[in-house]
Design a protein around this motif. Structure first.
Motif, PDB file in Angstrom:
ATOM      1  N   SER A  58       1.068  -1.348  -0.004  1.00 47.55           N
ATOM      2  CA  SER A  58       0.183   0.039  -0.084  1.00 47.55           C
ATOM      3  C   SER A  58       1.043   1.286   0.001  1.00 47.55           C
ATOM      4  O   SER A  58       0.701   2.257  -0.579  1.00 47.55           O
ATOM      5  CB  SER A  58      -0.772  -0.050   1.167  1.00 47.55           C
ATOM      6  OG  SER A  58      -1.779   0.971   1.220  1.00 47.55           O
ATOM      7  N   GLU A  62       0.721   4.114  -3.043  1.00 49.43           N
ATOM      8  CA  GLU A  62       0.447   5.471  -2.683  1.00 49.43           C
ATOM      9  C   GLU A  62       1.645   6.302  -3.299  1.00 49.43           C
ATOM     10  O   GLU A  62       1.600   7.175  -3.782  1.00 49.43           O
ATOM     11  CB  GLU A  62       0.049   5.523  -1.346  1.00 49.43           C
ATOM     12  CG  GLU A  62      -1.307   4.894  -0.938  1.00 49.43           C
ATOM     13  CD  GLU A  62      -1.193   5.016   0.553  1.00 49.43           C
ATOM     14  OE1 GLU A  62      -0.551   5.718   1.418  1.00 49.43           O
ATOM     15  OE2 GLU A  62      -2.341   4.253   1.233  1.00 49.43           O
ATOM     16  N   MET A 118      -2.645  -6.369  -4.450  1.00 49.87           N
ATOM     17  CA  MET A 118      -2.257  -4.941  -4.500  1.00 49.87           C
ATOM     18  C   MET A 118      -1.490  -4.536  -5.549  1.00 49.87           C
ATOM     19  O   MET A 118      -1.645  -3.669  -6.104  1.00 49.87           O
ATOM     20  CB  MET A 118      -1.849  -4.669  -2.938  1.00 49.87           C
ATOM     21  CG  MET A 118      -2.907  -4.965  -1.926  1.00 49.87           C
ATOM     22  SD  MET A 118      -2.315  -4.726  -0.396  1.00 49.87           S
ATOM     23  CE  MET A 118      -1.992  -3.040  -0.115  1.00 49.87           C
TER      24      MET A 118
END
Length: 195
Positions: A58, A62, A118
């Motif tokens: 993550s 980002e 992801m």
């Protein structure tokens, strides 16, 4: 340290350790030691190593997308935006050499993991950005009208992956910065970009 800061520090420790050793061999004990914590303190924020890896994916997603978006933002043309994104991605990898090792390691795991999902989402979102720029470049006459934007987006990412892999094989992360401008110039010529 507040919980969110501790979680961020844990992810950064994981990324740093991945630059030094095989990510699959990193233990929660090693992460805790890097942070100057006990393993028990680490488990207050993450139930296991997979949860840390998911948080790291993550973090990568980002930060990488924010960095390439910012790079493209001020560009004067789609071709300039692509080059800015390419160089921003290269800079990100140079600053965080553990990231590609974690990504490549995760993709080798069998089965469907949340972290792998992801990574797939990251690649999909990245390709959407590239496709938009490539379409804009075609519409403005900057790229060849017959350009296959899906293939061009795949190639863009593939060139970066190739540079990353070669730098990892050579054991010299700095090599990627040296090789990136020439690799991008060849890619750009393939788009039919006007000078």
């Amino acid at each position: 340290m507040p919980a969110e800061e501790r979680r961020a520090a844990t992810v950064e420790a994981m990324v740093d350790l991945a630059a030094e050793q095989n990510p699959a061999e990193i233990t929660t004990t090693a992460i805790a030691e890097r942070m100057g914590l006990t393993q028990g303190a680490l488990f207050r924020h993450f139930p296991n190593k997979d949860a840390i890896l998911e948080a790291a994916m993550s973090w990568v997603s980002e930060r990488l997308l924010a960095r390439v978006d910012k790079a493209a933002e001020g560009a004067e043309s789609p071709a300039a935006a692509l080059e800015a994104m390419f160089m921003a991605h290269i800079d990100f990898v140079s600053r965080h050499p553990g990231v590609p090792r974690m990504l490549f390691g995760e993709l080798q795991r069998s089965g469907k993991t949340l972290a792998k999902k992801m990574v797939q989402t990251l690649v999909r979102r990245y390709r959407e950005r590239l496709n938009g720029l490539l379409e804009a470049g075609k519409a403005q006459g900057e790229f060849d009208a017959g350009l296959d934007v899906d293939a061009a987006a795949v190639l863009f990412i593939g060139v970066i992956q190739g540079l990353v892999l070669q730098s990892l094989l050579a054991g010299r992360v700095g090599q990627i910065r040296r090789d990136a401008p020439a690799a991008f110039a060849i890619y750009r010529r393939g788009l039919g970009a006007k000078r």
